[in-house]
Design a protein around this motif. Sequence first.
Motif, mmCIF file in Angstrom:
data_model
loop_
_atom_site.group_PDB
_atom_site.id
_atom_site.type_symbol
_atom_site.label_atom_id
_atom_site.label_comp_id
_atom_site.label_asym_id
_atom_site.label_seq_id
_atom_site.Cartn_x
_atom_site.Cartn_y
_atom_site.Cartn_z
ATOM 1 N N UNK A 254 31.599 50.562 54.595
ATOM 2 C CA UNK A 254 31.426 49.425 53.689
ATOM 3 C C UNK A 254 32.669 48.556 53.563
ATOM 4 N N UNK A 255 33.858 49.107 53.429
ATOM 5 C CA UNK A 255 35.022 48.225 53.279
ATOM 6 C C UNK A 255 35.217 47.312 54.472
ATOM 7 N N UNK A 256 35.030 47.817 55.690
ATOM 8 C CA UNK A 256 35.259 46.983 56.868
ATOM 9 C C UNK A 256 34.244 45.876 56.953
ATOM 10 N N UNK A 257 32.957 46.161 56.701
ATOM 11 C CA UNK A 257 31.925 45.174 56.947
ATOM 12 C C UNK A 257 31.759 44.189 55.805
ATOM 13 N N UNK A 258 31.983 44.625 54.562
ATOM 14 C CA UNK A 258 31.749 43.734 53.446
ATOM 15 C C UNK A 258 33.034 43.083 52.940
ATOM 16 N N UNK A 259 34.142 43.828 52.901
ATOM 17 C CA UNK A 259 35.382 43.246 52.410
ATOM 18 C C UNK A 259 36.064 42.402 53.475
ATOM 19 N N UNK A 260 35.956 42.797 54.734
ATOM 20 C CA UNK A 260 36.540 42.053 55.850
ATOM 21 C C UNK A 260 35.452 41.914 56.917
ATOM 22 N N UNK A 261 34.536 40.952 56.741
ATOM 23 C CA UNK A 261 33.396 40.870 57.659
ATOM 24 C C UNK A 261 33.779 40.810 59.131
ATOM 25 N N UNK A 262 34.871 40.097 59.453
ATOM 26 C CA UNK A 262 35.241 39.935 60.861
ATOM 27 C C UNK A 262 35.715 41.234 61.488
ATOM 28 N N UNK A 263 36.013 42.244 60.660
ATOM 29 C CA UNK A 263 36.440 43.539 61.180
ATOM 30 C C UNK A 263 35.318 44.568 61.103
ATOM 31 N N UNK A 264 34.110 44.110 60.789
ATOM 32 C CA UNK A 264 33.006 45.030 60.570
ATOM 33 C C UNK A 264 32.240 45.387 61.828
ATOM 34 N N UNK A 265 31.266 46.286 61.696
ATOM 35 C CA UNK A 265 30.542 46.814 62.861
ATOM 36 C C UNK A 265 29.480 45.894 63.440
ATOM 37 N N UNK A 266 28.976 44.922 62.666
ATOM 38 C CA UNK A 266 27.862 44.132 63.168
ATOM 39 C C UNK A 266 28.253 43.276 64.365
ATOM 40 N N UNK A 267 29.520 42.887 64.452
ATOM 41 C CA UNK A 267 30.014 42.159 65.623
ATOM 42 C C UNK A 267 31.193 42.894 66.269
ATOM 43 N N UNK A 268 31.186 44.218 66.141
ATOM 44 C CA UNK A 268 32.138 45.060 66.867
ATOM 45 C C UNK A 268 33.584 44.625 66.679
ATOM 46 N N UNK A 269 33.975 44.437 65.412
ATOM 47 C CA UNK A 269 35.370 44.127 65.080
ATOM 48 C C UNK A 269 35.869 42.891 65.817
ATOM 49 N N UNK A 270 35.185 41.781 65.626
ATOM 50 C CA UNK A 270 35.569 40.522 66.264
ATOM 51 C C UNK A 270 37.041 40.197 66.019
ATOM 52 N N UNK A 271 37.543 40.535 64.853
ATOM 53 C CA UNK A 271 38.937 40.202 64.524
ATOM 54 C C UNK A 271 39.931 40.836 65.484
ATOM 55 N N UNK A 272 39.537 41.885 66.178
ATOM 56 C CA UNK A 272 40.443 42.567 67.086
ATOM 57 C C UNK A 272 40.206 42.296 68.554
ATOM 58 N N UNK A 273 39.426 41.277 68.881
ATOM 59 C CA UNK A 273 39.067 41.041 70.281
ATOM 60 C C UNK A 273 40.238 40.571 71.137
ATOM 61 N N UNK A 274 41.180 39.864 70.579
ATOM 62 C CA UNK A 274 42.291 39.349 71.372
ATOM 63 C C UNK A 274 41.912 38.094 72.147
ATOM 64 N N UNK A 275 42.768 37.706 73.084
ATOM 65 C CA UNK A 275 42.633 36.429 73.788
ATOM 66 C C UNK A 275 42.007 36.603 75.163
ATOM 67 N N UNK A 276 41.370 35.524 75.628
ATOM 68 C CA UNK A 276 40.859 35.427 76.995
ATOM 69 C C UNK A 276 41.742 34.454 77.764
ATOM 70 N N UNK A 277 41.988 34.742 79.027
ATOM 71 C CA UNK A 277 42.740 33.816 79.872
ATOM 72 C C UNK A 277 41.824 32.690 80.334
#
Length: 233
Positions: free
Chosen positions: A34-57
């Motif tokens: 719950x904390x990851x998905x609701x408090x920090x949505x971008x780090x939640x499971x529904x989009x596989x932690x989008x906040x941690x994806x990093x950069x594309x070349x």
Amino acid sequence: MPPSDSDLGSSSDDTLDLQLPPEFSALFAEGHGRPASLDVPAAGPLLDNLAGWGAADTPAGPFELVPVQSARDLALITGWMNDPAVAAFWELAGPPETTAAHLRGQLDGDGRSVPCLGVLAGVPMSYWEIYRADLDPLARYYPARPQDTGIHLLIGGAGDRGRGLGGMLLRATADLVLDHRPQCARVLAEPDLRNTASVAAFLSAGFRYGDEIELPGKRAALMVRDRALRDLL
């Protein structure tokens, strides 16, 4: 599911009214995640932690999706929304409160739609919404599959439009989705059929024309980038 979509912009309607899949409903009921998905949505499971994806070349430099922070980004995004070329599709021109309300619907959600700045070579130059298309009202209008991922975008500055950046960044973003969401087999978009430049940008990015669909407010081209065809298109 937006009323309009293009390489300049689209407006998000309501990505929060379909039910979570059973595995996530059970997870939240048990109190896990719950904390990851609701408090920090971008780090939640529904989009596989989008906040941690990093950069594309990309040929224009590293490109990264940086989840929006309203306090930091509201003025920039509001300025883009008030550009007439963007406002024609997003329909969010107006004071900062208008943009803030649009962002709040996602930032206060469970992570099924995440608003992001597109940062190219260190410069914020575009706005993106990465969302679970299978959990979005869009799923009522096409044969949705589990984990389908949708894209909305706008290119912020007029100087960045009309020179091929849209197609390049669409390809990079679709690659980020497919790289970091292993259960996602398709990346989707639904540009207005009248926006031939947008459809062309998706085609240049390796998307295929999937269907013509009638959505509230527009007739759209369903554009699809398949994982299975990723290396062929």
